[in-house]
Design a protein around this motif. Sequence first.
Motif, short mmCIF file in Angstrom:
data_model
loop_
_atom_site.label_atom_id
_atom_site.label_comp_id
_atom_site.label_asym_id
_atom_site.label_seq_id
_atom_site.Cartn_x
_atom_site.Cartn_y
_atom_site.Cartn_z
N ARG A 13 0.83 -1.21 0.00
CA ARG A 13 0.00 0.00 0.00
C ARG A 13 0.86 1.26 0.00
N LEU A 14 1.92 1.24 0.79
CA LEU A 14 2.82 2.39 0.86
C LEU A 14 3.55 2.57 -0.47
N SER A 15 3.96 1.48 -1.08
CA SER A 15 4.68 1.56 -2.35
C SER A 15 3.82 2.22 -3.42
N GLN A 16 2.55 1.88 -3.43
CA GLN A 16 1.64 2.49 -4.40
C GLN A 16 1.55 4.00 -4.18
N MET B 201 0.11 9.68 4.15
CA MET B 201 -0.29 8.30 4.41
C MET B 201 0.39 7.84 5.68
N THR B 202 -0.33 7.10 6.52
CA THR B 202 0.23 6.58 7.76
C THR B 202 0.47 5.09 7.62
N ALA B 203 1.65 4.66 7.98
CA ALA B 203 1.99 3.24 7.94
C ALA B 203 2.94 2.94 9.08
N GLY B 204 2.61 1.93 9.89
CA GLY B 204 3.50 1.56 10.99
C GLY B 204 3.74 2.69 11.98
N PHE C 100 3.85 9.48 6.34
CA PHE C 100 4.61 9.79 5.13
C PHE C 100 3.94 11.01 4.52
N ASP C 101 4.59 12.15 4.65
CA ASP C 101 4.00 13.45 4.31
C ASP C 101 4.71 14.01 3.08
N ARG C 102 4.00 14.05 1.97
CA ARG C 102 4.62 14.52 0.75
C ARG C 102 3.99 15.83 0.31
N ALA C 103 4.82 16.86 0.30
CA ALA C 103 4.41 18.18 -0.19
C ALA C 103 5.47 18.60 -1.20
N SER C 104 6.34 19.55 -0.82
CA SER C 104 7.45 19.91 -1.69
C SER C 104 8.51 18.81 -1.71
N GLY C 105 8.52 18.00 -0.67
CA GLY C 105 9.42 16.86 -0.57
C GLY C 105 8.71 15.76 0.19
N LEU C 106 9.45 14.74 0.64
CA LEU C 106 8.87 13.68 1.44
C LEU C 106 9.46 13.73 2.83
#
Length: 452
Positions: free
Chosen positions: A294-297, A307-310, A314-320
């Motif tokens: 799911r995270l890979s997608q 997206m929250t995992a574990g 994982f916060d993606r805006a200008s970067g990750l």
Amino acid sequence: MPHAVLDTARNFLRSFITPRRILVAVSGGSDSMGLLVALHSAIAADERRGFSLAACTVDHALRPQSAREAEDVAAFCAALGIAHRICRWEGAKPSTGIQAAARNKRYELLAEAADALGADCIATGHTRDDQQETVAMRIARGKGDGAGDGQGEGHGGAGMAASMLYGRRIWVLRPFLGLARAEIRSFLQARGVSWFDDPSNANPAFERVRVRAQIATSGGMPTPLGNGRQRAASSARAAALIEKRIRVHEALVAEVSARHAGEIDDPDWRRALLTVASVLGGREHMPALATVQRLSQFLRSGEPGRMTAGRVVFDRASGLYLYREARNLPVLAVGPGRQGTWDGRFTVKSCGPAVTVAADASGRLWTQRLIDAGLPAGIAKRGSTVAPEIASTDGAGLAFGEASAQVEYHIGLYDTFLPGFDRIMADAVAVSFGRDRYPASPVHDVLIEMET
């Protein structure tokens, strides 16, 4: 053949950088008795001066006969002139997960015995048979498919590591991983040495016993799917990717190179990213396969979002950016002069009065630091609210550097069990989180080749 056992013991001693005192874990079974006798014989041949042996039998107190068996091992060691210690697992035993609990307690007691007997490392008698069973179990659990695992005690197709650092303090070495149990028993029979078998090794209630029966029925299976040298090379590349592409700020937020964030199909980069994420989340294990997919997608898409995992966002805006999600954050009380681990992420030691540790919901201590480090204000705010705030019993706030409390990042993936083939990656993670590197192994890397 019997001579293969003694040759393996000799090669094991040659693999040491300098001679050491070795604690042999001896249960009384054939594997550990074979290891003890072979090492004693190799050292007695005076092929390399400076080595000495001690031994420890852990009595798990799970069977009435276990105390007598431990005493029999003690008598055998005494006849060889080997210092021996019996360590008993006292207290109530768990009703479920007994084998895992026994394993954890066994290593704890072995480490204590090594300290008491002045040993520098521990040797165990794990064999090729054990390796086959371990690989089979991990494949059955879905941990041998290369999905990005690589934590703890060597999960995945590489099987058990020939060396493992326990508790950040003592190396456990497994020189017999390349030997079959039948070879060791032939060696003991040729020398007139007996052993006893633990009846739990025939109890089908345990997963390992069922897997052992399946392997015997099917005529065996290859060991392991990926050898130690391959695993070490993968870990070295993952370490280089961590150093190149990930920057951890104040042990709270990981900033990931935007141009590489979506390259999740590279297995070494996936391991690197998921390892850092697991450490940020205070986890002792990597995410499950379904979570990884799911995270890979999400990462492949390149679209802004979260997206929250574990337990990690994982916060993606200008970067990750990666940081602990602000949920289920505990409160920890640490008594005077004691220590505890908060949220699986920070080890806090009280150097004076009792302290309490809780999440700094206001984020006031760390937001500006993260902004000064170049992080966007929103990321800095969210990342700082999951930082620990330490207060003395009178309610006064304490900064991390104050003498009344010491704080160090806890790396759950590696701080208890660190496979030797992952040490390079573990060091990269430790440095990223402001920690010292892990202690080096007492043996040359040639020991890795014994796993194949």
